[in-house]
Design a protein around this motif. Structure first.
Motif, mmCIF file in Angstrom:
data_model
loop_
_atom_site.group_PDB
_atom_site.id
_atom_site.type_symbol
_atom_site.label_atom_id
_atom_site.label_comp_id
_atom_site.label_asym_id
_atom_site.label_seq_id
_atom_site.Cartn_x
_atom_site.Cartn_y
_atom_site.Cartn_z
ATOM 1 N N ARG A 268 -67.423 -58.021 24.650
ATOM 2 C CA ARG A 268 -67.280 -56.615 25.061
ATOM 3 C C ARG A 268 -68.479 -55.778 24.635
ATOM 4 O O ARG A 268 -68.376 -54.548 24.514
ATOM 5 N N TRP B 183 -59.178 -56.449 32.171
ATOM 6 C CA TRP B 183 -60.519 -56.144 31.656
ATOM 7 C C TRP B 183 -61.552 -57.121 32.249
ATOM 8 O O TRP B 183 -62.623 -56.709 32.684
ATOM 9 N N ARG C 79 -55.429 -48.368 23.663
ATOM 10 C CA ARG C 79 -56.361 -47.268 23.958
ATOM 11 C C ARG C 79 -55.924 -46.482 25.198
ATOM 12 O O ARG C 79 -56.026 -45.270 25.257
ATOM 13 N N GLY D 230 -74.229 -50.664 28.796
ATOM 14 C CA GLY D 230 -75.168 -49.598 29.139
ATOM 15 C C GLY D 230 -76.301 -49.436 28.132
ATOM 16 O O GLY D 230 -77.031 -48.449 28.178
ATOM 17 N N TYR E 107 -79.709 -48.792 29.605
ATOM 18 C CA TYR E 107 -79.664 -47.498 30.281
ATOM 19 C C TYR E 107 -79.802 -46.374 29.245
ATOM 20 O O TYR E 107 -80.621 -45.459 29.389
ATOM 21 N N THR F 170 -72.085 -40.752 24.247
ATOM 22 C CA THR F 170 -72.846 -41.646 23.377
ATOM 23 C C THR F 170 -74.346 -41.322 23.414
ATOM 24 O O THR F 170 -74.976 -41.143 22.381
ATOM 25 N N ARG G 137 -59.031 -52.393 16.655
ATOM 26 C CA ARG G 137 -58.449 -53.484 17.437
ATOM 27 C C ARG G 137 -57.059 -53.820 16.899
ATOM 28 O O ARG G 137 -56.749 -53.519 15.747
ATOM 29 N N ILE H 58 -64.297 -48.850 15.264
ATOM 30 C CA ILE H 58 -63.722 -49.478 16.458
ATOM 31 C C ILE H 58 -62.410 -50.140 16.039
ATOM 32 O O ILE H 58 -62.385 -50.934 15.091
ATOM 33 N N PHE I 244 -74.246 -51.190 19.411
ATOM 34 C CA PHE I 244 -73.711 -51.394 20.768
ATOM 35 C C PHE I 244 -72.637 -52.495 20.779
ATOM 36 O O PHE I 244 -72.345 -53.064 21.814
ATOM 37 N N ALA J 230 -67.869 -43.864 28.582
ATOM 38 C CA ALA J 230 -68.658 -44.805 27.770
ATOM 39 C C ALA J 230 -70.109 -44.367 27.656
ATOM 40 O O ALA J 230 -70.756 -44.597 26.644
ATOM 41 N N GLY J 231 -70.623 -43.708 28.689
ATOM 42 C CA GLY J 231 -72.064 -43.479 28.727
ATOM 43 C C GLY J 231 -72.544 -42.094 28.400
ATOM 44 O O GLY J 231 -73.678 -41.919 27.970
ATOM 45 N N ARG K 146 -64.855 -56.043 34.257
ATOM 46 C CA ARG K 146 -66.197 -56.386 33.756
ATOM 47 C C ARG K 146 -66.941 -57.223 34.800
ATOM 48 O O ARG K 146 -68.134 -57.005 35.038
ATOM 49 N N CYS L 1 -71.664 -53.500 24.713
ATOM 50 C CA CYS L 1 -71.957 -52.375 25.615
ATOM 51 C C CYS L 1 -72.813 -52.836 26.789
ATOM 52 O O CYS L 1 -73.835 -53.503 26.590
HETATM 53 C C1 HEM Z 1 -76.514 -44.647 22.631
HETATM 54 C C2 HEM Z 1 -75.668 -44.883 23.586
HETATM 55 C C3 HEM Z 1 -74.539 -45.871 23.541
HETATM 56 C C4 HEM Z 1 -73.927 -46.464 22.478
HETATM 57 C C5 HEM Z 1 -74.243 -46.275 21.002
HETATM 58 C C6 HEM Z 1 -72.889 -47.320 23.010
HETATM 59 C C7 HEM Z 1 -72.048 -48.100 22.224
HETATM 60 C C8 HEM Z 1 -71.011 -48.848 22.724
HETATM 61 C C9 HEM Z 1 -70.049 -49.552 21.904
HETATM 62 C C10 HEM Z 1 -70.040 -49.586 20.389
HETATM 63 C C11 HEM Z 1 -69.165 -50.143 22.746
HETATM 64 C C12 HEM Z 1 -67.938 -50.961 22.361
HETATM 65 C C13 HEM Z 1 -66.734 -50.062 22.262
HETATM 66 C C14 HEM Z 1 -65.428 -50.777 22.073
HETATM 67 O O1 HEM Z 1 -65.235 -51.899 22.536
HETATM 68 O O2 HEM Z 1 -64.536 -50.192 21.452
HETATM 69 C C15 HEM Z 1 -69.571 -49.830 24.095
HETATM 70 C C16 HEM Z 1 -68.924 -50.261 25.223
HETATM 71 C C17 HEM Z 1 -69.289 -49.908 26.491
HETATM 72 N N1 HEM Z 1 -70.380 -49.161 26.869
HETATM 73 FE FE1 HEM Z 1 -71.721 -48.297 25.631
HETATM 74 N N2 HEM Z 1 -72.882 -47.236 24.367
HETATM 75 C C18 HEM Z 1 -73.884 -46.373 24.746
HETATM 76 C C19 HEM Z 1 -74.225 -46.009 26.024
HETATM 77 C C20 HEM Z 1 -73.645 -46.493 27.167
HETATM 78 C C21 HEM Z 1 -74.040 -46.144 28.521
HETATM 79 C C22 HEM Z 1 -75.179 -45.202 28.859
HETATM 80 C C23 HEM Z 1 -73.191 -46.785 29.361
HETATM 81 C C24 HEM Z 1 -73.123 -46.770 30.857
HETATM 82 C C25 HEM Z 1 -73.894 -46.122 31.641
HETATM 83 C C26 HEM Z 1 -72.276 -47.556 28.533
HETATM 84 C C27 HEM Z 1 -71.279 -48.354 29.014
HETATM 85 C C28 HEM Z 1 -70.381 -49.042 28.234
HETATM 86 C C29 HEM Z 1 -69.231 -49.744 28.763
HETATM 87 C C30 HEM Z 1 -68.838 -49.840 30.223
HETATM 88 C C31 HEM Z 1 -68.549 -50.288 27.668
HETATM 89 C C32 HEM Z 1 -67.266 -51.113 27.700
HETATM 90 C C33 HEM Z 1 -67.614 -52.569 27.766
HETATM 91 C C34 HEM Z 1 -66.387 -53.457 27.736
HETATM 92 O O3 HEM Z 1 -65.390 -53.104 27.099
HETATM 93 O O4 HEM Z 1 -66.477 -54.521 28.341
HETATM 94 N N3 HEM Z 1 -72.589 -47.361 27.220
HETATM 95 N N4 HEM Z 1 -70.697 -49.040 24.060
#
Ligand code: HEM
Length: 512
Positions: free
Chosen positions: A458, A146, A126, A462, A465, A322, A386, A384, A453, A318-319, A150, A460
């Protein structure tokens, strides 16, 4: 020097060396193939049942053409779903540029990729196609890097717990000022993107870019930042679908300039946070921003400006899109269902016009169902990807009935089609494609059937939030407008970039 000009003994020696190298390479290939067959046998693997019916299998070019066409016509998710239906299987092998890829919408396989066999997979390079804009951080790294990201971010996110409702209210008011209430049509989707870049930058830097207000004289242009950031990310989405050959062309000058604009803008906040860090005595004390600010929490953990920039931009990616996509798609669906809007108004009436608190939002049941249903029908992260970093297996998709495990070789990519999984009629019933929030009153999906999510290590961070922000904005709009009418003649259409938004959400609004 050519082969003919060598003396016979030297030519013979060279030929022997070449022969030996060929033999070594061949035996290595054969040995690896033998070991893989053994490994597959030991794990009860069978060949993948469903193969994509390529017309020209060598490079899979026929499929690439179909993908491009489907993307152009905003029907990519439908197209992927159709291909699974035609195959009669939810795990399929396909060719992309002569690599064999596994595409799956099978909950058991998805659980294996993201949880049970988590360590056997990584995020498939990525960083290569998105790193130019956001750099290294929690979203773009794997393994120890990572884990470190995290571990650094997660605790301070738990402390932040939820979005700051008071801050969101400020930007909501900016949004309301831009909404016509005289029945004129307005596209809400781009406005939600502007809203979430304003709230995200406030949360991340402690100061918003105020894209809904326009630039303030004497301040670096937040609008220019938002534009450069959006354009650079669109370039990334294009890069992700390009052939390796096309990627060799590298970044355009304009793309480099956009990345620089983004980095320079963020650097200013990092500089301020680092100066504050020098005065910090290690104890809890009020931040200069007067509220929880991601960057200031992070600066307590590291003072490396590149690390800080990477993590902040990873978080923005990420945030921001979405949450905006969830709002845009949900309002598209709500505008087509005046009955649900009416019931949301009745539910919000219990607040007697007051702004909802975090707990009150949780108790607005229909609102929660609307968000859940939108995340199912219009999945925000539809695919997604991998990459297997070692030989491994997935539990399903092989043999005559597609129920046997399948072998996955090191370097093989897995495309997890989450959106299709959320639309499978055998999981959700014959009305799987219909947006019906009421289904959530009784529905309890299987742990790996519904993953807006993601799940596993891994998952999400957020989620809370996002649901707070989207829920709050919706509740306040419900309080403000008695009527929401769709101005889109057709059904919902996807806008695929790195996430999936509504192509347009044209509505007209009536003030309460
Ligand atoms: C409706 C809103 C959201 C959806 C549907 C969503 C969905 C997801 C999904 C599916 C992943 C996994 C992606 C992957 O590994 O390829 C992810 C990872 C993540 N999301 Fe969200 N997200 C949302 C909002 C947010 C918000 C608001 C934040 C932060 C303020 C956030 C922070 C993160 C972070 C930091 C990751 C990476 C986690 C990691 O790899 O350890 N997300 N999210």
């Amino acid at each position: 020097m050519s082969f003919e000009t060598l003396s016979p003994p030297r030519a013979q020696a060279l030929a022997l060396v070449v022969l030996a190298l060929v033999l070594i390479k061949t035996s290595q290939v054969l040995l690896r193939a033998h070991r893989r067959r053994q490994f597959a046998r030991q794990h009860g693997c069978e060949p993948v049942t469903a193969q994509y019916p390529h017309k020209f299998p060598y490079l899979g070019m026929d499929r690439i053409r179909e993908v491009r066409q489907a993307r152009k016509e905003h029907r990519m998710i439908k197209w992927v779903h159709q291909k699974f239906r035609e195959a009669g299987q939810y795990t399929q092998s396909i060719k992309i540029f002569n690599k064999t890829i596994i595409v799956t919408s099978e909950p058991a396989n998805i659980k294996a990729v993201f949880a049970t066999n988590f360590n056997d997979f990584d995020t498939a390079g990525r960083l290569d196609f998105i790193g130019q804009v956001i750099g290294k951080g929690i979203f773009t790294t794997d393994g120890e890097e990572w884990k470190h990201s995290r571990a650094m971010i997660r605790p301070n996110f738990v402390r932040a717990q939820v979005a700051n409702i008071d801050a969101i209210e400020v930007y909501l008011q900016d949004l309301l000022k831009l909404l016509p209430s005289d029945g004129t049509s307005v596209d809400l989707q781009p406005l939600f993107f502007a809203l979430t870049i304003d709230t995200s930058t406030e949360f991340l830097f402690g100061e918003s870019v105020h894209s809904l207000r326009g630039d303030e004289p004497g301040k670096p242009s937040g609008v220019a930042f938002a534009h450069a950031y959006d354009t650079a990310l669109q370039e990334c989405a294009i890069r992700a679908t390009q052939s390796p050959l096309a990627r060799l062309m590298g970044q355009s000058q304009q793309d480099k300039q956009n990345c620089k604009t983004v980095h320079d803008f963020v650097q200013r906040y990092i500089g301020e946070a680092l100066r504050w860090r020098q005065t910090w005595d290690g104890k809890e004390k009020a931040l200069p921003t007067g509220q929880y600010t991601f960057l200031y929490e992070l600066v307590k953990e590291t003072t490396d400006p590149i690390v800080l920039r990477g993590e902040v931009l990873n978080m923005l990616l990420a945030g921001r899109d979405t949450t905006a996509s969830l709002l845009g798609s949900m309002f598209f669906q709500l505008a087509k269902r005046p009955d649900v809007w009416e019931r949301l108004r009745a539910e919000a009436a219990e607040l007697h016009g007051a702004k909802p608190t975090f707990e009150e939002l949780k108790n607005l049941k229909l609102l929660q169902y609307c968000m859940k249903e939108t995340l199912r029908v219009n999945t925000i992260v539809p695919t997604i990807v991998r990459n297997a970093n070692k030989d491994t297996t997935l539990p399903s998709g092989g043999g005559k009935d597609g129920q046997s495990p399948i072998f996955v070789s090191a370097g093989q990519m897995i495309f997890c089609q989450m959106a299709v999984m959320h639309l499978r009629e055998d999981i959700w019933g014959p009305d799987a494609g219909v947006w019906n929030p009421d289904r959530w009153a009784t529905l309890r999906p299987g742990a790996w059937d519904y993953l807006p999510f993601l799940g596993g290590p891994r998952v999400c961070i957020g989620q809370q939030y996002a649901l707070t922000e989207a829920g709050y904005v919706t509740a306040r709009m419900v309080q403000t407008f008695s009527g929401l009418t769709s101005r889109d003649a057709g059904p919902w259409q996807e806008k695929l970039t790195l996430t999936c938004a509504s192509k347009e959400t044209n509505v007209s609004l009536t003030l309460a």
